[in-house]
Each structure stands twice: as structure tokens, then as C-alpha cells.
Design a protein around this motif. Structure first.
Motif, PDB file in Angstrom:
ATOM      1  N   MET A   1      37.095  36.343  44.599  1.00  0.00           N
ATOM      2  CA  MET A   1      37.622  35.277  43.770  1.00  0.00           C
ATOM      3  C   MET A   1      37.128  33.915  44.260  1.00  0.00           C
ATOM      4  O   MET A   1      36.865  33.033  43.453  1.00  0.00           O
ATOM      5  CB  MET A   1      39.153  35.354  43.795  1.00  0.00           C
ATOM      6  CG  MET A   1      39.789  34.437  42.821  1.00  0.00           C
ATOM      7  SD  MET A   1      39.435  35.024  41.173  1.00  0.00           S
ATOM      8  CE  MET A   1      40.545  34.056  40.264  1.00  0.00           C
ATOM      9  N   LYS A   2      37.015  33.784  45.590  1.00  0.00           N
ATOM     10  CA  LYS A   2      36.552  32.531  46.158  1.00  0.00           C
ATOM     11  C   LYS A   2      35.120  32.231  45.701  1.00  0.00           C
ATOM     12  O   LYS A   2      34.788  31.083  45.380  1.00  0.00           O
ATOM     13  CB  LYS A   2      36.627  32.615  47.682  1.00  0.00           C
ATOM     14  CG  LYS A   2      36.089  31.421  48.400  1.00  0.00           C
ATOM     15  CD  LYS A   2      36.231  31.629  49.899  1.00  0.00           C
ATOM     16  CE  LYS A   2      35.194  30.801  50.614  1.00  0.00           C
ATOM     17  NZ  LYS A   2      35.150  31.057  52.018  1.00  0.00           N
ATOM     18  N   VAL A   3      34.261  33.228  45.644  1.00  0.00           N
ATOM     19  CA  VAL A   3      32.871  33.059  45.215  1.00  0.00           C
ATOM     20  C   VAL A   3      32.829  32.603  43.753  1.00  0.00           C
ATOM     21  O   VAL A   3      32.048  31.731  43.384  1.00  0.00           O
ATOM     22  CB  VAL A   3      32.084  34.378  45.408  1.00  0.00           C
ATOM     23  CG1 VAL A   3      30.701  34.268  44.815  1.00  0.00           C
ATOM     24  CG2 VAL A   3      32.010  34.747  46.875  1.00  0.00           C
ATOM     25  N   PHE A   4      33.683  33.160  42.936  1.00  0.00           N
ATOM     26  CA  PHE A   4      33.743  32.791  41.521  1.00  0.00           C
ATOM     27  C   PHE A   4      34.146  31.326  41.344  1.00  0.00           C
ATOM     28  O   PHE A   4      33.549  30.593  40.554  1.00  0.00           O
ATOM     29  CB  PHE A   4      34.709  33.717  40.776  1.00  0.00           C
ATOM     30  CG  PHE A   4      34.844  33.386  39.319  1.00  0.00           C
ATOM     31  CD1 PHE A   4      33.804  33.636  38.438  1.00  0.00           C
ATOM     32  CD2 PHE A   4      36.008  32.806  38.832  1.00  0.00           C
ATOM     33  CE1 PHE A   4      33.920  33.329  37.108  1.00  0.00           C
ATOM     34  CE2 PHE A   4      36.134  32.492  37.502  1.00  0.00           C
ATOM     35  CZ  PHE A   4      35.090  32.758  36.629  1.00  0.00           C
ATOM     36  N   ILE A   5      35.144  30.892  42.082  1.00  0.00           N
ATOM     37  CA  ILE A   5      35.615  29.508  41.988  1.00  0.00           C
ATOM     38  C   ILE A   5      34.531  28.543  42.465  1.00  0.00           C
ATOM     39  O   ILE A   5      34.285  27.504  41.835  1.00  0.00           O
ATOM     40  CB  ILE A   5      36.921  29.319  42.787  1.00  0.00           C
ATOM     41  CG1 ILE A   5      38.057  30.123  42.120  1.00  0.00           C
ATOM     42  CG2 ILE A   5      37.295  27.844  42.900  1.00  0.00           C
ATOM     43  CD1 ILE A   5      39.324  30.169  42.916  1.00  0.00           C
ATOM     44  N   VAL A   6      33.849  28.878  43.555  1.00  0.00           N
ATOM     45  CA  VAL A   6      32.759  28.038  44.051  1.00  0.00           C
ATOM     46  C   VAL A   6      31.618  27.993  43.030  1.00  0.00           C
ATOM     47  O   VAL A   6      31.043  26.937  42.758  1.00  0.00           O
ATOM     48  CB  VAL A   6      32.261  28.539  45.423  1.00  0.00           C
ATOM     49  CG1 VAL A   6      30.981  27.829  45.837  1.00  0.00           C
ATOM     50  CG2 VAL A   6      33.335  28.334  46.478  1.00  0.00           C
ATOM     51  N   PHE A   7      31.297  29.143  42.440  1.00  0.00           N
ATOM     52  CA  PHE A   7      30.250  29.209  41.427  1.00  0.00           C
ATOM     53  C   PHE A   7      30.595  28.332  40.225  1.00  0.00           C
ATOM     54  O   PHE A   7      29.756  27.581  39.738  1.00  0.00           O
ATOM     55  CB  PHE A   7      30.026  30.655  40.972  1.00  0.00           C
ATOM     56  CG  PHE A   7      29.137  30.756  39.773  1.00  0.00           C
ATOM     57  CD1 PHE A   7      27.773  30.578  39.885  1.00  0.00           C
ATOM     58  CD2 PHE A   7      29.681  30.998  38.515  1.00  0.00           C
ATOM     59  CE1 PHE A   7      26.950  30.640  38.775  1.00  0.00           C
ATOM     60  CE2 PHE A   7      28.869  31.073  37.393  1.00  0.00           C
ATOM     61  CZ  PHE A   7      27.497  30.892  37.524  1.00  0.00           C
ATOM     62  N   ILE A   8      31.825  28.410  39.751  1.00  0.00           N
ATOM     63  CA  ILE A   8      32.249  27.592  38.602  1.00  0.00           C
ATOM     64  C   ILE A   8      32.161  26.108  38.956  1.00  0.00           C
ATOM     65  O   ILE A   8      31.728  25.289  38.139  1.00  0.00           O
ATOM     66  CB  ILE A   8      33.683  27.974  38.155  1.00  0.00           C
ATOM     67  CG1 ILE A   8      33.711  29.377  37.571  1.00  0.00           C
ATOM     68  CG2 ILE A   8      34.230  26.979  37.152  1.00  0.00           C
ATOM     69  CD1 ILE A   8      32.884  29.535  36.307  1.00  0.00           C
ATOM     70  N   GLY A   9      32.551  25.746  40.174  1.00  0.00           N
ATOM     71  CA  GLY A   9      32.469  24.348  40.606  1.00  0.00           C
ATOM     72  C   GLY A   9      31.032  23.847  40.633  1.00  0.00           C
ATOM     73  O   GLY A   9      30.726  22.771  40.123  1.00  0.00           O
ATOM     74  N   ILE A  10      30.146  24.632  41.223  1.00  0.00           N
ATOM     75  CA  ILE A  10      28.726  24.248  41.273  1.00  0.00           C
ATOM     76  C   ILE A  10      28.144  24.201  39.870  1.00  0.00           C
ATOM     77  O   ILE A  10      27.352  23.306  39.539  1.00  0.00           O
ATOM     78  CB  ILE A  10      27.942  25.215  42.185  1.00  0.00           C
ATOM     79  CG1 ILE A  10      28.392  25.035  43.636  1.00  0.00           C
ATOM     80  CG2 ILE A  10      26.440  24.997  42.059  1.00  0.00           C
ATOM     81  CD1 ILE A  10      27.823  26.045  44.598  1.00  0.00           C
ATOM     82  N   PHE A  11      28.529  25.151  39.040  1.00  0.00           N
ATOM     83  CA  PHE A  11      28.046  25.185  37.656  1.00  0.00           C
ATOM     84  C   PHE A  11      28.478  23.936  36.888  1.00  0.00           C
ATOM     85  O   PHE A  11      27.675  23.327  36.181  1.00  0.00           O
ATOM     86  CB  PHE A  11      28.568  26.459  36.965  1.00  0.00           C
ATOM     87  CG  PHE A  11      28.119  26.596  35.545  1.00  0.00           C
ATOM     88  CD1 PHE A  11      26.818  26.946  35.245  1.00  0.00           C
ATOM     89  CD2 PHE A  11      29.012  26.359  34.501  1.00  0.00           C
ATOM     90  CE1 PHE A  11      26.400  27.066  33.929  1.00  0.00           C
ATOM     91  CE2 PHE A  11      28.608  26.472  33.192  1.00  0.00           C
ATOM     92  CZ  PHE A  11      27.295  26.828  32.895  1.00  0.00           C
TER      93      PHE A  11
END
Length: 149
Positions: A1-11
Motif C-alpha cells: 500500500m505504501k508503494v501505491f501511495i508513493v506512486f500516486i504522489g509522484i504521478f
């Protein structure tokens, strides 16, 4: 879940940067177009001289024809500009010649025309933290001095 949140932030940051770059390009284009318009209006209006005064050896601009040229040119370039077609365009022309006089900064008394174009339009940037709703550019055209031989 942490990777998904970081990905959405960078996106989200990347998309905002891309949108900003596109809007900045549009802003630069609009500024360039308005600057070109001011230069063209000043130079084009300087071509219209009062024939009677010119025959007497005086350089006096034909103000009515110069203003008419500026209005026609601004109407012509409106189709190439988002800001001009969606906004409110105002212009101010200052003539310096032997009839209207010269400004204090024009000590050499060179006939000149200064055109200032202001545009109030919709926000040119889509990102929420930058708001630009007006553009303003000016140009001055001085008639060249005659070289005495």
C-alpha cells in the motif's frame, strides 16, 4: 500500500509539472504575440503622415489613420491568440511629433509612436497555485534621423 501511495504522489507531481510546462509555453507564446502586435502597430502607424504638414517640412503623424491601423491589426491577430480572442483588449497610443510635442525623455525631439497593449483574460495557467489573468506589453517606434552629408 505504501508503494501505491508513493506512486500516486509522484504521478500527481509529474502531471502537474507537465501541465505547468504546457501552460508556460502558451503564456510565452501569448506574450510574444502581444509584443509583436505592439511593435507592428507602432511601426505601421508611423507610416501614416499628415501630407500637408509633410509638404511644409514638418513631421506630423496622421492620428486617425494610425489608430485605425492599430484597431484593424488587433482585430486581425485575434484569431491567432487565445488571450486576445477570450479577453478584453485595450490599447493606448502616444504620438510624439511636432504638433503634439515631445516627452521630456525625448530630448533629441525624434518623432515616435509608443503603443501599449493590455489584455485581461481568463486564467492562463491550469495549476491552482499560479494565476495570471492579464498580459501587458509595449513598444516604441522612432522615425530614423536623416543623415546630413
Amino acid at each position: 500500500m505504501k508503494v501505491f501511495i508513493v506512486f500516486i504522489g509522484i504521478f500527481m507531481v509529474s502531471v502537474s509539472a507537465i501541465v505547468y510546462q504546457g501552460d508556460l509555453g502558451t503564456y510565452g507564446h501569448e506574450q510574444l504575440l502581444i509584443k509583436e502586435a505592439a511593435e507592428e502597430c507602432a511601426a505601421g502607424s508611423s507610416l501614416f503622415l499628415d501630407d500637408e504638414e509633410f509638404s511644409k517640412g514638418n513631421i506630423v503623424f496622421d492620428y486617425e489613420k494610425g489608430i485605425n491601423y492599430t484597431e484593424n491589426y488587433l482585430a486581425y491577430i485575434t484569431r491567432n491568440s487565445k488571450a486576445l480572442s477570450n479577453g478584453v483588449v485595450q490599447y493606448k497610443m502616444e504620438f510624439e511629433d511636432e504638433k503634439r510635442g515631445y516627452s521630456l525623455s525625448n530630448a533629441e525631439k525624434i518623432p515616435a509612436i509608443t503603443v501599449k497593449i493590455s489584455v485581461v483574460t481568463d486564467d492562463l495557467f491550469r495549476v491552482p497555485f499560479i494565476e495570471v489573468t492579464s498580459l501587458e506589453r509595449s513598444a516604441r517606434y522612432e522615425l530614423p534621423e536623416e543623415k546630413s552629408q
